[in-house]
Enzyme design. Structure first.
Site, PDB file in Angstrom:
ATOM      1  N   ASP A 146       0.843  -1.190   0.000  1.00 22.40           N
ATOM      2  CA  ASP A 146       0.000   0.000   0.000  1.00 22.40           C
ATOM      3  C   ASP A 146       0.881   1.244   0.000  1.00 22.40           C
ATOM      4  O   ASP A 146       2.007   1.230   0.484  1.00 22.40           O
ATOM      5  CB  ASP A 146      -0.972   0.009   1.186  1.00 22.40           C
ATOM      6  CG  ASP A 146      -0.343   0.573   2.445  1.00 22.40           C
ATOM      7  OD1 ASP A 146       0.737   0.086   2.814  1.00 22.40           O
ATOM      8  OD2 ASP A 146      -0.916   1.492   3.043  1.00 22.40           O
TER       9      ASP A 146
ATOM     10  N   GLU B 231      -3.897   0.147  -2.676  1.00 23.70           N
ATOM     11  CA  GLU B 231      -3.526  -1.160  -2.122  1.00 23.70           C
ATOM     12  C   GLU B 231      -3.694  -2.260  -3.164  1.00 23.70           C
ATOM     13  O   GLU B 231      -4.694  -2.291  -3.875  1.00 23.70           O
ATOM     14  CB  GLU B 231      -4.393  -1.510  -0.912  1.00 23.70           C
ATOM     15  CG  GLU B 231      -4.071  -0.759   0.357  1.00 23.70           C
ATOM     16  CD  GLU B 231      -4.928  -1.247   1.506  1.00 23.70           C
ATOM     17  OE1 GLU B 231      -4.392  -1.908   2.413  1.00 23.70           O
ATOM     18  OE2 GLU B 231      -6.138  -0.981   1.495  1.00 23.70           O
TER      19      GLU B 231
END
Length: 305
Positions: free
Chosen positions: A9, A105
């Site tokens: 992420d 993400e």
């Protein structure tokens, strides 16, 4: 052999995107606002240290902004989407299977790599060099454990942005440091139920009997417990699932007090929705229009439609 799953992420993604184009923003407090500059939807670490909370309205934090020289930016979702696409292209150079989870993400299939941690560090370096966005990577045998590893890597600088939690002994040591409320898939209601049972950490939840987990939180909680125990229950999807719905919303910069202005806004929203439908190769079976007035104005009656 357990197959490693990674999740990568981007750190404060919208802020990181703004810093790509303005290096003077590095190490200074920065926030990015929601549609029409309503609330803070992204904060740099420096802004978080000032106590600026996620979703906090701008008009409530103007004092902090002015006192501490916080740099404030309007959101640029088209730009952020393009940068996200470029980050994914880097990921695809490091694994054949990438599952996009959100704009910042992605789950990555690290199966077959002899040194997953070293591979993750090379990936992290490549994203920073080619795109300019810092990322953190968590590695584990299941998606839920990978999310826990990522959460720990975010908060503890000793891991330098990468945590490989394939070793069960390491997971046993680190999971007590992850709060139940920070576990992927645990909502506020489930967190409250677990607190009543003195289950406060990922380690506590991992030790929960499977039958009790199903009774407390149905099959969803049962799967989370199994995933924390290292048993994969959530399949890896290398193709984006077909959307079942989409929304185009935006706050108005100024009050809309006549029909023509409202109609123009609806037309613009419908046009944007049609663009998104075409891009995903979809058709709409129904269209819903909704609105609400400015809830921050206490001197006027409020309406929702």
């Amino acid at each position: 052999m357990k197959r490693p799953v990674a999740i990568s992420d981007s750190a404060s993604f919208y802020v990181s995107a703004e810093r790509i184009f303005d290096p003077t923003l590095k190490n200074v407090p920065v926030i990015v606002l929601s549609n029409n500059d309503g609330c803070a939807v992204a904060r740099s670490d420096e802004a978080k240290a000032l106590g600026i909370r996620m979703g906090e309205p701008l008009h409530l934090i103007r004092g902090k902004v002015e006192a501490h020289g916080v740099r404030v930016f309007s959101s640029k979702y088209t730009l952020y989407g393009d940068i996200s696409r470029r980050v994914v292209e880097v990921y695809e150079d490091f694994t054949p299977n990438v599952e996009i989870y959100s704009i910042d993400e992605c789950f990555l299939d690290f199966g077959g790599f002899a040194d997953p941690e070293g591979h993750a560090r090379d990936l992290r370096t490549a994203v920073l060099r080619r795109i300019g966005v810092p990322v953190r990577v968590g590695i584990a045998p299941t998606k839920t454990l990978a999310k826990c590893a990522n959460e720990i890597a975010k908060k503890n600088p000793i891991f330098a942005g990468v945590l490989d939690m394939m070793d069960d002994a390491l997971a046993h040591w680190l999971l007590p440091k992850v709060l139940v409320g920070d576990i992927w898939g645990i909502g506020k209601r489930t967190e409250a139920k677990l607190a009543e049972l003195s289950i406060c950490s990922a380690a506590d939840l991992r030790a929960m009997p499977i039958r009790q987990a199903r009774a407390v939180g149905t099959v969803v909680l049962e799967r989370i417990v199994l995933e924390l125990q290292g048993e994969p229950c959530l399949a890896f999807e290398d193709a984006e699932p077909q959307r079942k719905g989409m929304a185009v919303t935006r706050s108005a910069g100024t009050p809309m007090a006549d029909f023509d202005t409202l109609f123009q806004a609806l037309t613009a929203h419908a046009t944007r929705a049609a663009e998104k439908l075409r891009r995903h190769g979809l058709v709409a079976g129904s269209l819903t229009v909704f609105f609400h007035t400015n809830r921050h104005r206490k001197d006027r009656p409020q309406y929702v439609g």
